[in-house]
Scaffold this motif. Structure first.
Motif, mmCIF file in Angstrom:
data_model
loop_
_atom_site.group_PDB
_atom_site.id
_atom_site.type_symbol
_atom_site.label_atom_id
_atom_site.label_comp_id
_atom_site.label_asym_id
_atom_site.label_seq_id
_atom_site.Cartn_x
_atom_site.Cartn_y
_atom_site.Cartn_z
ATOM 1 N N VAL A 1 -42.767 -30.050 -29.781
ATOM 2 C CA VAL A 1 -42.084 -30.155 -28.489
ATOM 3 C C VAL A 1 -40.591 -29.913 -28.693
ATOM 4 N N ASN A 2 -40.101 -28.819 -28.136
ATOM 5 C CA ASN A 2 -38.674 -28.488 -28.203
ATOM 6 C C ASN A 2 -37.972 -29.079 -26.982
ATOM 7 N N ASN A 3 -37.521 -30.313 -27.154
ATOM 8 C CA ASN A 3 -36.896 -31.041 -26.056
ATOM 9 C C ASN A 3 -35.379 -31.150 -26.213
ATOM 10 N N ALA A 4 -34.876 -31.154 -27.439
ATOM 11 C CA ALA A 4 -33.436 -31.325 -27.673
ATOM 12 C C ALA A 4 -32.658 -30.252 -26.915
ATOM 13 N N SER A 5 -31.563 -30.669 -26.277
ATOM 14 C CA SER A 5 -30.799 -29.728 -25.466
ATOM 15 C C SER A 5 -29.370 -30.209 -25.315
ATOM 16 N N ALA A 6 -28.471 -29.255 -25.169
ATOM 17 C CA ALA A 6 -27.065 -29.548 -24.890
ATOM 18 C C ALA A 6 -26.708 -28.897 -23.563
ATOM 19 N N ILE A 7 -25.870 -29.573 -22.782
ATOM 20 C CA ILE A 7 -25.573 -29.091 -21.434
ATOM 21 C C ILE A 7 -24.089 -29.185 -21.136
ATOM 22 N N SER A 8 -23.569 -28.150 -20.486
ATOM 23 C CA SER A 8 -22.218 -28.166 -19.922
ATOM 24 C C SER A 8 -22.234 -27.231 -18.731
ATOM 25 N N LEU A 9 -22.187 -27.798 -17.539
ATOM 26 C CA LEU A 9 -22.265 -26.995 -16.315
ATOM 27 C C LEU A 9 -20.873 -26.505 -15.946
ATOM 28 N N SER A 10 -20.353 -25.613 -16.778
ATOM 29 C CA SER A 10 -18.988 -25.128 -16.613
ATOM 30 C C SER A 10 -18.963 -23.608 -16.523
ATOM 31 N N GLY A 11 -17.957 -23.106 -15.837
ATOM 32 C CA GLY A 11 -17.787 -21.672 -15.698
ATOM 33 C C GLY A 11 -17.257 -21.029 -16.962
ATOM 34 N N THR A 12 -17.112 -19.730 -16.920
ATOM 35 C CA THR A 12 -16.709 -18.982 -18.112
ATOM 36 C C THR A 12 -15.364 -19.460 -18.659
ATOM 37 N N LEU A 13 -14.357 -19.579 -17.813
ATOM 38 C CA LEU A 13 -13.020 -19.946 -18.284
ATOM 39 C C LEU A 13 -12.928 -21.414 -18.695
ATOM 40 N N GLU A 14 -13.846 -22.220 -18.194
ATOM 41 C CA GLU A 14 -13.832 -23.650 -18.528
ATOM 42 C C GLU A 14 -14.695 -23.970 -19.747
ATOM 43 N N TYR B 1 -19.699 -23.653 -26.124
ATOM 44 C CA TYR B 1 -20.619 -22.511 -26.065
ATOM 45 C C TYR B 1 -21.538 -22.502 -27.290
ATOM 46 N N ASP B 2 -20.946 -22.603 -28.461
ATOM 47 C CA ASP B 2 -21.738 -22.574 -29.691
ATOM 48 C C ASP B 2 -22.728 -23.728 -29.746
ATOM 49 N N LEU B 3 -22.318 -24.908 -29.309
ATOM 50 C CA LEU B 3 -23.218 -26.062 -29.327
ATOM 51 C C LEU B 3 -24.445 -25.792 -28.464
ATOM 52 N N MET B 4 -24.241 -25.302 -27.243
ATOM 53 C CA MET B 4 -25.373 -25.070 -26.351
ATOM 54 C C MET B 4 -26.316 -24.004 -26.902
ATOM 55 N N LEU C 1 -34.146 -14.267 -13.142
ATOM 56 C CA LEU C 1 -32.820 -13.749 -13.481
ATOM 57 C C LEU C 1 -31.938 -13.486 -12.269
ATOM 58 N N ARG C 2 -32.162 -14.238 -11.192
ATOM 59 C CA ARG C 2 -31.267 -14.095 -10.040
ATOM 60 C C ARG C 2 -29.852 -14.526 -10.419
ATOM 61 N N PRO C 3 -28.835 -13.751 -10.031
ATOM 62 C CA PRO C 3 -27.457 -14.072 -10.411
ATOM 63 C C PRO C 3 -27.011 -15.475 -10.009
ATOM 64 N N GLU C 4 -27.598 -16.037 -8.957
ATOM 65 C CA GLU C 4 -27.157 -17.361 -8.499
ATOM 66 C C GLU C 4 -27.364 -18.438 -9.555
ATOM 67 N N TRP C 5 -28.342 -18.240 -10.443
ATOM 68 C CA TRP C 5 -28.567 -19.235 -11.486
ATOM 69 C C TRP C 5 -27.531 -19.135 -12.601
ATOM 70 N N PHE C 6 -26.834 -18.002 -12.676
ATOM 71 C CA PHE C 6 -25.868 -17.768 -13.747
ATOM 72 C C PHE C 6 -24.424 -18.034 -13.326
ATOM 73 N N ALA C 7 -24.113 -17.789 -12.082
ATOM 74 C CA ALA C 7 -22.717 -17.716 -11.644
ATOM 75 C C ALA C 7 -21.906 -18.972 -11.966
ATOM 76 N N ALA C 8 -22.460 -20.141 -11.738
ATOM 77 C CA ALA C 8 -21.686 -21.373 -11.892
ATOM 78 C C ALA C 8 -21.563 -21.830 -13.343
ATOM 79 N N HIS C 9 -22.525 -21.460 -14.184
ATOM 80 C CA HIS C 9 -22.515 -21.927 -15.586
ATOM 81 C C HIS C 9 -23.233 -20.911 -16.473
ATOM 82 N N PRO C 10 -22.593 -19.757 -16.702
ATOM 83 C CA PRO C 10 -23.261 -18.667 -17.437
ATOM 84 C C PRO C 10 -23.733 -19.063 -18.828
ATOM 85 N N ALA C 11 -22.907 -19.776 -19.579
ATOM 86 C CA ALA C 11 -23.259 -20.081 -20.968
ATOM 87 C C ALA C 11 -24.473 -21.002 -21.046
#
Length: 287
Positions: free
Chosen positions: A94-107, A113-116, A152-162
């Motif tokens: 079970v691959n459950n481990a995850s890292a999260i940061s709901l941040s935009g590109t400049l933030e 980025y590397d951690l996620m 792959l709808r862009p709306e899922w990427f726009a707010a937190h691409p990484a």
């Protein structure tokens, strides 16, 4: 269907969804490898590999707590070797481990980025890769990742691409490995919640207190995962499941017991279309 005697290698199993999946399997008498980083109490996050092991054994399972950094190949290999030495093999990964940061590109700084990407995408590839030689010897072997359906709808990427790219990386590996190992009878699937789940990631998010009330408990994912593990690996592979769809197919019609507040409108999770059909009686809305 019972997981009695089966060995589950679960990353990030010291708390939250990973622990819930382990506890559900432990009630059957399964062996649970708690592969996580937290060996000492965290000031903000409840649970360590040792407290999780106590809960697993109290639930009826056997536990092996192991400190694991899924970014480190030697760490993962040592944990898998310990699991095989203790329990004789691995039946479910079970691959459950995850890292999260709901941040935009400049933030999003490159350390985050590397951690996620190292925990989410690379960690899923690495753990799966090192478990496969043992899964080949198992009866009805499954690999499950907590990752979203590929959309792959862009709306899922726009707010937190990484973050999105790292989670879809997990999904892509499940799709790819399902095809690669289909003839060997090893199942690779993704599982994702329709709604937000009452974990630390939600608790510490903006508006977390309100969002927690509109969330389901981790047990819904644990029950869904348990159902998936009982399906034939040769045919139930290459799928991206939503938790309540799995349970509805198993005959569950009352989902209120999974809600923190049964009267609240549930908050739809990331990567799930709020307009997508839900099981009868399930009310979801924007977060």
């Amino acid at each position: 269907m019972s997981l009695k005697g089966k060995t589950l290698f679960i990353t990030g199993a010291s708390r939250g969804i990973g622990l819930a999946i382990g506890l559900r399997a432990a009630r059957d008498g399964a062996n649970i490898v708690i592969a996580a980083k937290t060996s000492q109490p965290h000031p903000k996050l409840a649970g360590t590999i040792h407290s999780a092991a106590e809960q697993i054994e109290a639930a009826g399972g056997r536990a092996l707590p192991v400190v694991v950094d899924v970014r480190d190949e030697a760490s993962v290999q040592a944990a898998i070797d310990a699991a095989v030495d203790r329990f004789g093999g691995i039946d479910i990964c079970v691959n459950n481990a995850s890292a999260i940061s709901l941040s935009g590109t400049l933030e999003t700084d490159m350390k985050r980025y590397d951690l996620m990407h190292q925990v989410n995408a690379r960690g899923t590839f690495l753990v799966s890769r090192l478990c496969i030689p043992h899964l080949r010897a198992a009866t009805n072997p499954h690999v499950l990742a907590l990752c979203p359906p590929l959309d792959l709808r862009p709306e899922w990427f726009a707010a937190h691409p990484a973050y999105t790219a790292s989670k879809y990386g997990m999904s892509l590996y499940m799709m790819a490995m399902a095809a690669e190992f289909r003839n060997e009878g090893i199942a690779f699937n993704g599982l994702w919640p329709r709604t937000t789940i009452a974990t630390a990631a939600v608790k510490f998010a903006p508006g977390g207190a309100e969002l927690m009330e509109r969330s389901r408990t981790p047990e819904i994912l644990a029950d869904a995962a348990h159902a998936i593990f009982g399906r034939p690996a040769r045919s139930a592979t290459g799928q991206f499941y939503l938790d309540d769809e799995v349970l509805y197919a198993e005959g569950v019609t009352d989902f209120s017991r999974y809600s923190r507040n049964p009267s609240a409108v549930l908050a739809v999770d990331l990567f799930v279309d709020p307009a997508a059909p839900a099981p009868p009686g399930v009310r979801v809305g924007a977060p």
